[in-house]
Design a protein around this motif. Structure first.
Motif, PDB file in Angstrom:
ATOM      1  N   ALA A  48      58.359  22.225 -56.890  1.00 42.37           N
ATOM      2  CA  ALA A  48      59.272  22.141 -55.727  1.00 42.37           C
ATOM      3  C   ALA A  48      58.769  22.490 -54.358  1.00 42.37           C
ATOM      4  CB  ALA A  48      60.304  23.146 -56.243  1.00 42.37           C
ATOM      5  N   ILE A  49      57.829  23.368 -54.413  1.00 42.76           N
ATOM      6  CA  ILE A  49      57.124  23.644 -53.222  1.00 42.76           C
ATOM      7  C   ILE A  49      56.302  22.780 -52.543  1.00 42.76           C
ATOM      8  CG2 ILE A  49      55.567  25.415 -51.885  1.00 42.76           C
ATOM      9  CD1 ILE A  49      56.463  27.477 -54.053  1.00 42.76           C
ATOM     10  N   LEU A  50      55.767  21.967 -53.509  1.00 47.08           N
ATOM     11  CA  LEU A  50      54.765  20.746 -52.901  1.00 47.08           C
ATOM     12  C   LEU A  50      55.652  19.673 -52.517  1.00 47.08           C
ATOM     13  CD1 LEU A  50      52.452  22.750 -53.991  1.00 47.08           C
ATOM     14  CD2 LEU A  50      51.439  20.900 -55.039  1.00 47.08           C
ATOM     15  N   ASP A  51      56.519  19.557 -52.997  1.00 52.54           N
ATOM     16  CA  ASP A  51      57.482  18.317 -52.549  1.00 52.54           C
ATOM     17  C   ASP A  51      57.966  18.574 -51.327  1.00 52.54           C
ATOM     18  OD1 ASP A  51      57.210  17.104 -55.094  1.00 52.54           O
ATOM     19  OD2 ASP A  51      58.993  17.685 -55.892  1.00 52.54           O
ATOM     20  N   VAL A  52      58.354  19.764 -50.832  1.00 55.77           N
ATOM     21  CA  VAL A  52      58.679  19.991 -49.557  1.00 55.77           C
ATOM     22  C   VAL A  52      57.636  19.821 -48.495  1.00 55.77           C
ATOM     23  CG1 VAL A  52      59.737  21.813 -47.950  1.00 55.77           C
ATOM     24  CG2 VAL A  52      60.246  21.571 -50.255  1.00 55.77           C
ATOM     25  N   LEU A  53      56.500  20.505 -48.838  1.00 55.19           N
ATOM     26  CA  LEU A  53      55.261  20.518 -48.036  1.00 55.19           C
ATOM     27  C   LEU A  53      54.783  19.007 -47.703  1.00 55.19           C
ATOM     28  CD1 LEU A  53      53.496  23.604 -49.099  1.00 55.19           C
ATOM     29  CD2 LEU A  53      54.904  23.511 -47.102  1.00 55.19           C
ATOM     30  N   ARG A  54      54.804  18.460 -49.013  1.00 55.33           N
ATOM     31  CA  ARG A  54      54.062  16.947 -48.677  1.00 55.33           C
ATOM     32  C   ARG A  54      55.099  15.919 -47.984  1.00 55.33           C
ATOM     33  NH1 ARG A  54      51.890  17.188 -54.880  1.00 55.33           N
ATOM     34  NH2 ARG A  54      49.876  18.105 -54.318  1.00 55.33           N
ATOM     35  N   GLY A  55      56.335  16.443 -48.314  1.00 54.84           N
ATOM     36  CA  GLY A  55      57.331  15.421 -47.446  1.00 54.84           C
ATOM     37  C   GLY A  55      57.339  15.516 -46.029  1.00 54.84           C
ATOM     38  N   ALA A  56      57.078  17.030 -45.534  1.00 51.21           N
ATOM     39  CA  ALA A  56      57.098  17.201 -44.071  1.00 51.21           C
ATOM     40  C   ALA A  56      55.732  17.173 -43.498  1.00 51.21           C
ATOM     41  CB  ALA A  56      57.788  18.506 -43.954  1.00 51.21           C
ATOM     42  N   ARG A  57      54.705  17.439 -44.192  1.00 49.50           N
ATOM     43  CA  ARG A  57      53.371  17.241 -43.763  1.00 49.50           C
ATOM     44  C   ARG A  57      52.289  16.406 -44.678  1.00 49.50           C
ATOM     45  NH1 ARG A  57      56.267  19.337 -40.335  1.00 49.50           N
ATOM     46  NH2 ARG A  57      55.848  21.349 -39.183  1.00 49.50           N
ATOM     47  N   PRO A  58      52.383  15.315 -44.778  1.00 53.04           N
ATOM     48  CA  PRO A  58      51.575  14.502 -45.658  1.00 53.04           C
ATOM     49  C   PRO A  58      50.049  14.641 -45.388  1.00 53.04           C
ATOM     50  CG  PRO A  58      52.701  13.039 -44.327  1.00 53.04           C
ATOM     51  CD  PRO A  58      53.346  14.273 -43.933  1.00 53.04           C
ATOM     52  N   TYR A  59      49.831  14.962 -44.292  1.00 53.01           N
ATOM     53  CA  TYR A  59      48.400  14.776 -44.038  1.00 53.01           C
ATOM     54  C   TYR A  59      47.533  16.402 -44.208  1.00 53.01           C
ATOM     55  CZ  TYR A  59      49.571  10.522 -42.231  1.00 53.01           C
ATOM     56  OH  TYR A  59      50.144   9.024 -42.237  1.00 53.01           O
ATOM     57  N   ASP A  60      48.407  17.272 -44.506  1.00 56.90           N
ATOM     58  CA  ASP A  60      47.859  18.514 -44.604  1.00 56.90           C
ATOM     59  C   ASP A  60      47.256  18.605 -46.162  1.00 56.90           C
ATOM     60  OD1 ASP A  60      48.957  19.125 -42.306  1.00 56.90           O
ATOM     61  OD2 ASP A  60      50.560  20.659 -42.744  1.00 56.90           O
ATOM     62  N   ALA A  61      46.463  19.669 -46.356  1.00 56.78           N
ATOM     63  CA  ALA A  61      45.785  20.174 -47.591  1.00 56.78           C
ATOM     64  C   ALA A  61      46.643  21.422 -48.058  1.00 56.78           C
ATOM     65  CB  ALA A  61      44.301  20.454 -47.648  1.00 56.78           C
ATOM     66  N   VAL A  62      46.548  21.499 -49.644  1.00 56.61           N
ATOM     67  CA  VAL A  62      47.419  22.501 -50.269  1.00 56.61           C
ATOM     68  C   VAL A  62      46.579  23.008 -51.239  1.00 56.61           C
ATOM     69  CG1 VAL A  62      49.271  23.335 -51.694  1.00 56.61           C
ATOM     70  CG2 VAL A  62      49.632  21.289 -50.056  1.00 56.61           C
ATOM     71  N   ILE A  63      46.436  24.180 -51.455  1.00 58.83           N
ATOM     72  CA  ILE A  63      45.877  24.991 -52.434  1.00 58.83           C
ATOM     73  C   ILE A  63      47.068  25.751 -53.278  1.00 58.83           C
ATOM     74  CG2 ILE A  63      44.188  26.955 -53.248  1.00 58.83           C
ATOM     75  CD1 ILE A  63      42.704  26.438 -50.716  1.00 58.83           C
ATOM     76  N   GLY A  64      47.210  25.347 -54.438  1.00 54.48           N
ATOM     77  CA  GLY A  64      48.214  25.881 -55.167  1.00 54.48           C
ATOM     78  C   GLY A  64      47.958  26.780 -56.557  1.00 54.48           C
ATOM     79  N   GLU A  65      48.416  27.604 -56.626  1.00 55.63           N
ATOM     80  CA  GLU A  65      47.981  28.670 -57.616  1.00 55.63           C
ATOM     81  C   GLU A  65      47.853  27.889 -59.099  1.00 55.63           C
ATOM     82  OE1 GLU A  65      47.370  32.175 -60.002  1.00 55.63           O
ATOM     83  OE2 GLU A  65      46.946  31.440 -58.044  1.00 55.63           O
ATOM     84  N   GLU A  66      48.718  26.824 -59.324  1.00 57.61           N
ATOM     85  CA  GLU A  66      48.479  26.187 -60.780  1.00 57.61           C
ATOM     86  C   GLU A  66      48.130  25.137 -60.470  1.00 57.61           C
ATOM     87  OE1 GLU A  66      49.312  28.215 -62.877  1.00 57.61           O
ATOM     88  OE2 GLU A  66      50.442  29.749 -61.649  1.00 57.61           O
ATOM     89  N   SER A  67      48.109  24.176 -59.506  1.00 62.06           N
ATOM     90  CA  SER A  67      47.513  22.954 -59.368  1.00 62.06           C
ATOM     91  C   SER A  67      46.200  22.697 -58.441  1.00 62.06           C
ATOM     92  CB  SER A  67      48.548  21.841 -58.462  1.00 62.06           C
ATOM     93  OG  SER A  67      48.934  22.318 -57.349  1.00 62.06           O
ATOM     94  N   GLY A  68      45.748  23.618 -58.126  1.00 55.94           N
ATOM     95  CA  GLY A  68      44.457  23.699 -57.365  1.00 55.94           C
ATOM     96  C   GLY A  68      44.597  23.101 -56.018  1.00 55.94           C
ATOM     97  N   ARG A  69      43.325  22.811 -55.550  1.00 52.75           N
ATOM     98  CA  ARG A  69      43.413  21.973 -54.041  1.00 52.75           C
ATOM     99  C   ARG A  69      43.741  20.271 -54.050  1.00 52.75           C
ATOM    100  NH1 ARG A  69      40.170  23.406 -48.819  1.00 52.75           N
ATOM    101  NH2 ARG A  69      40.856  21.566 -47.572  1.00 52.75           N
ATOM    102  N   THR A  70      44.603  20.196 -53.438  1.00 52.97           N
ATOM    103  CA  THR A  70      44.832  18.537 -53.332  1.00 52.97           C
ATOM    104  C   THR A  70      44.949  18.231 -51.652  1.00 52.97           C
ATOM    105  OG1 THR A  70      47.285  19.285 -53.297  1.00 52.97           O
ATOM    106  CG2 THR A  70      46.234  18.668 -55.463  1.00 52.97           C
ATOM    107  N   GLY A  71      45.165  16.973 -51.380  1.00 54.57           N
ATOM    108  CA  GLY A  71      45.254  16.597 -50.167  1.00 54.57           C
ATOM    109  C   GLY A  71      43.931  16.321 -49.312  1.00 54.57           C
TER     110      GLY A  71
END
Length: 266
Positions: A48-71
């Protein structure tokens, strides 16, 4: 366009909604090794968090506790996401948890939010000021040592053992005389220092780019707390660890107590 601070708040709130909705249900557990685990709530909240972040900032990277680094590889803007800090509490049907979202731009965290799914409030910062939002109203955070409550993190890892063990603070006579220890076992307690609900927070560990601690550290800095490593050094340097205090007097007292540990090991 939505500001980074508001986006962090919105993303944390989205995760908190999932955490609250799944509380008390029969949750699948995912073993992460070493007695650590995630639940289905961790995974769904992060989505749910990543859906919000990717929808608003698609060119940012994300490090998630469960999914690791993406972007994008090498992105300067990196979101640090801890969808459920206090998983063991949550799995035991305790409501002491937090949902943490922070944005690192270069080497600095410039926006962050830490949501309490059950109190219905979100502590957040735009990197300049820090607030608690409840029922759509923001209240500026004001640190205070008046409670005398100090939260101590007793969860591993302990990279500075045996020279420092947080549990020994609880047996120190000076600590007991001056403070009242608490062990909440969630980084919601770090946000509570910024909000004046805790006098201080102490933990061991190397916390650079920590999805657990980045939001709380940013909140405390913006609120005007004293934030250092275990021995008073800048955070993420030297021995690492974290001492966050509402004021310099409290911080100095804690450093003195911590400093008494190392000679005993020589």
């Amino acid at each position: 366009m939505t500001t980074d601070g508001e986006l962090a708040l919105t993303a944390a709130r989205a995760g908190a909604t999932v955490v609250r909705a799944m509380y008390g249900t029969s949750l699948t557990r995912f073993d992460k090794g070493g007695d650590d685990f995630a639940t289905a709530a961790d995974v769904e909240a992060e989505k749910a968090i990543l859906d919000v972040l990717r929808g608003a900032r698609p060119y940012d990277a994300v490090i998630g506790e469960e999914s690791g680094r993406t972007g994008p590889h090498g992105a300067e803007r990196v979101w640090l996401v801890d969808p459920l800090c206090g998983t063991l509490n949550y799995a035991a049907r305790s409501m002491l948890v937090a949902v943490n979202v922070a944005l690192r731009v270069g080497s600095e965290v410039t926006a962050a939010a830490s949501a309490d799914p059950f109190a219905g409030e979100v502590f957040w910062t735009d990197g300049v000021d820090a607030y608690a939002r409840r029922d759509g109203v923001d209240q500026r955070l004001a640190p205070s040592s008046g409670t005398r409550l100090v939260d101590v993190n007793l969860d591993p890892p302990f990279p500075n053992a045996p020279g420092f063990r947080a549990v020994r603070l609880l047996a120190d006579a000076g600590f007991a005389d001056r403070f009242r220890p608490r062990v909440v076992s969630t980084t919601l307690a770090v946000a509570w220092v910024a909000a004046g609900r805790r006098a201080a927070y102490v933990t061991d560990g190397h916390l650079r780019d920590s999805v657990h601690f980045a939001a709380g550290i940013a909140l405390c800095r913006a609120a005007g707390c004293v934030v250092t490593g275990l021995h008073g050094q800048p955070p993420h340097t030297g021995a690492g660890g974290l001492v966050v205090a509402a004021d310099r007097e409290t911080h100095a007292a804690l450093l003195e107590i911590i400093g008494r540990q190392a000679p005993r090991e020589r």
